[in-house]
Scaffold this motif. Sequence first.
Motif, PDB file in Angstrom:
ATOM      1  N   ASP A 256      47.356  53.559   9.649  1.00  0.00           N
ATOM      2  CA  ASP A 256      46.249  53.805  10.565  1.00  0.00           C
ATOM      3  C   ASP A 256      44.934  53.845   9.778  1.00  0.00           C
ATOM      4  O   ASP A 256      44.919  54.073   8.571  1.00  0.00           O
ATOM      5  CB  ASP A 256      46.465  55.141  11.287  1.00  0.00           C
ATOM      6  CG  ASP A 256      45.675  55.242  12.586  1.00  0.00           C
ATOM      7  OD1 ASP A 256      44.869  54.334  12.876  1.00  0.00           O
ATOM      8  OD2 ASP A 256      45.859  56.248  13.315  1.00  0.00           O
ATOM      9  N   GLY A 257      43.809  53.617  10.483  1.00  0.00           N
ATOM     10  CA  GLY A 257      42.493  53.754   9.880  1.00  0.00           C
ATOM     11  C   GLY A 257      42.025  52.557   9.087  1.00  0.00           C
ATOM     12  O   GLY A 257      41.244  52.703   8.150  1.00  0.00           O
ATOM     13  N   VAL A 258      42.464  51.352   9.459  1.00  0.00           N
ATOM     14  CA  VAL A 258      42.086  50.131   8.740  1.00  0.00           C
ATOM     15  C   VAL A 258      41.473  49.142   9.724  1.00  0.00           C
ATOM     16  O   VAL A 258      42.104  48.767  10.714  1.00  0.00           O
ATOM     17  CB  VAL A 258      43.307  49.491   8.040  1.00  0.00           C
ATOM     18  CG1 VAL A 258      42.920  48.163   7.399  1.00  0.00           C
ATOM     19  CG2 VAL A 258      43.890  50.440   6.998  1.00  0.00           C
ATOM     20  N   GLU A 259      40.239  48.710   9.456  1.00  0.00           N
ATOM     21  CA  GLU A 259      39.572  47.746  10.320  1.00  0.00           C
ATOM     22  C   GLU A 259      39.132  46.516   9.522  1.00  0.00           C
ATOM     23  O   GLU A 259      38.719  46.621   8.374  1.00  0.00           O
ATOM     24  CB  GLU A 259      38.341  48.380  10.991  1.00  0.00           C
ATOM     25  CG  GLU A 259      38.670  49.541  11.905  1.00  0.00           C
ATOM     26  CD  GLU A 259      37.442  50.064  12.623  1.00  0.00           C
ATOM     27  OE1 GLU A 259      36.791  49.285  13.352  1.00  0.00           O
ATOM     28  OE2 GLU A 259      37.124  51.259  12.449  1.00  0.00           O
ATOM     29  N   CYS A 260      39.242  45.352  10.158  1.00  0.00           N
ATOM     30  CA  CYS A 260      38.794  44.073   9.584  1.00  0.00           C
ATOM     31  C   CYS A 260      39.397  43.829   8.192  1.00  0.00           C
ATOM     32  O   CYS A 260      38.674  43.731   7.197  1.00  0.00           O
ATOM     33  CB  CYS A 260      37.274  44.024   9.516  1.00  0.00           C
ATOM     34  SG  CYS A 260      36.470  44.034  11.117  1.00  0.00           S
ATOM     35  N   PRO A 261      40.714  43.705   8.101  1.00  0.00           N
ATOM     36  CA  PRO A 261      41.350  43.524   6.797  1.00  0.00           C
ATOM     37  C   PRO A 261      41.055  42.166   6.179  1.00  0.00           C
ATOM     38  O   PRO A 261      40.782  41.187   6.873  1.00  0.00           O
ATOM     39  CB  PRO A 261      42.839  43.660   7.114  1.00  0.00           C
ATOM     40  CG  PRO A 261      42.953  43.208   8.544  1.00  0.00           C
ATOM     41  CD  PRO A 261      41.685  43.693   9.198  1.00  0.00           C
ATOM     42  N   GLU A 275      36.222  53.756   8.751  1.00  0.00           N
ATOM     43  CA  GLU A 275      35.297  54.599   9.492  1.00  0.00           C
ATOM     44  C   GLU A 275      35.387  56.040   8.958  1.00  0.00           C
ATOM     45  O   GLU A 275      36.462  56.627   8.904  1.00  0.00           O
ATOM     46  CB  GLU A 275      35.647  54.568  10.979  1.00  0.00           C
ATOM     47  CG  GLU A 275      34.466  54.813  11.911  1.00  0.00           C
ATOM     48  CD  GLU A 275      33.972  56.241  11.905  1.00  0.00           C
ATOM     49  OE1 GLU A 275      32.795  56.450  11.547  1.00  0.00           O
ATOM     50  OE2 GLU A 275      34.770  57.137  12.218  1.00  0.00           O
ATOM     51  N   VAL A 276      34.234  56.596   8.567  1.00  0.00           N
ATOM     52  CA  VAL A 276      34.241  57.916   7.927  1.00  0.00           C
ATOM     53  C   VAL A 276      33.420  58.958   8.682  1.00  0.00           C
ATOM     54  O   VAL A 276      33.419  60.132   8.311  1.00  0.00           O
ATOM     55  CB  VAL A 276      33.714  57.823   6.465  1.00  0.00           C
ATOM     56  CG1 VAL A 276      34.635  56.960   5.625  1.00  0.00           C
ATOM     57  CG2 VAL A 276      32.277  57.293   6.422  1.00  0.00           C
TER      58      VAL A 276
END
Length: 356
Positions: A256-261, A275-276
């Motif tokens: 979870d927590g992974v965007e645009c790999p 995202e933080v």
Amino acid sequence: MNRLDNGLPASRPQLHPEGPAHSGARWRMLAVVTALVVAGSGYYGVSAFQDYQSRSNAAPDVALDRGLSTAAGGYVMFRNTAAGEGYGRIGTVSLDLPDGPRRLEDTACDRIYATASLRSCLRTTAGIQTTFSDVVLDPDGNELAAWALPGIPSRTRISPDGSLVASTAFVTGHSYAGTGFSTETRITGVNGKDYGNIEDFTLLVDGGEIAAADRNMWGVTFGTDGDTFYATAASGGHHWLVRGSLAARTLVSLRDGVECPSLSPDGKRIAFKKEVSGTAMPHWRVAVLELDSLDETVLAESRSVDDQIEWLNEGTVLYGLPRDGSSGDSDIWSLDVAGGEPELFIEHAWSPAVVR
């Protein structure tokens, strides 16, 4: 020459309707959504055209070299955002001299990605009815095929061997900064096979299928075997890194927590935006994930990066950032994944693709 002779489809296949069982309420809702999409697309098209006119009529920002060859050695291809008549067009610079003169082509794109054998150009055509398309080009810039996109262009990638093309477009919304957007991501084979919308693939999270209506997928990056790809799958506030299989038509969550790999050249790591902020206004940091251990490292870039990162080499990543105080302009930055501060790589540029 018939475009189909190149093995690429001239248009997308149409989805089959569900039949007459739709309720009147659903059709009314569909009409409302369609009207909103058309209205939003029209506004975006007018805004994009105004931005294009303003930037393209301005004084040139960079030195050009019409004779720069892309045939010898490696180069970076990008969308030129420098003011002047070449604004929005495909640009290239030598890997050995990224801050040197750039070669500009006649083709304009919102997003560009390229390998040695193929290019994918996502573009907006402004007008009374604004349209969006993915145009596939050969290495000389000749059009091989084109098909409509359902909304504003967002991401595109080509597999390392040039056999597969992926494109993501916003069906609603125009940014990942918020919750009111929906995307469509499709994969097409150069051999003419259309794998369709990956939202139709089976999504498996912790062994169970997720079939929620709010499923949303974007940001494909390809492996080297002609079957495996990675992407972001979102539902219920989660943003999973998924490993996809074209043959099995499955998406299996890894973390979870992974965007645009973006898969590294050696296939061992994923660069992504993390995202933080934890708020409605996202702040994305550049991070790298080890695929074997799923351990992540957040890198030194403190600015918010809303981009699908590109690998310059095994130790360095590239990404675009808007240029402060200059609407429609951006720069490409580089960052050492082992540590160090970000460095300006190409001024007045966006959407980098490293070609060797």
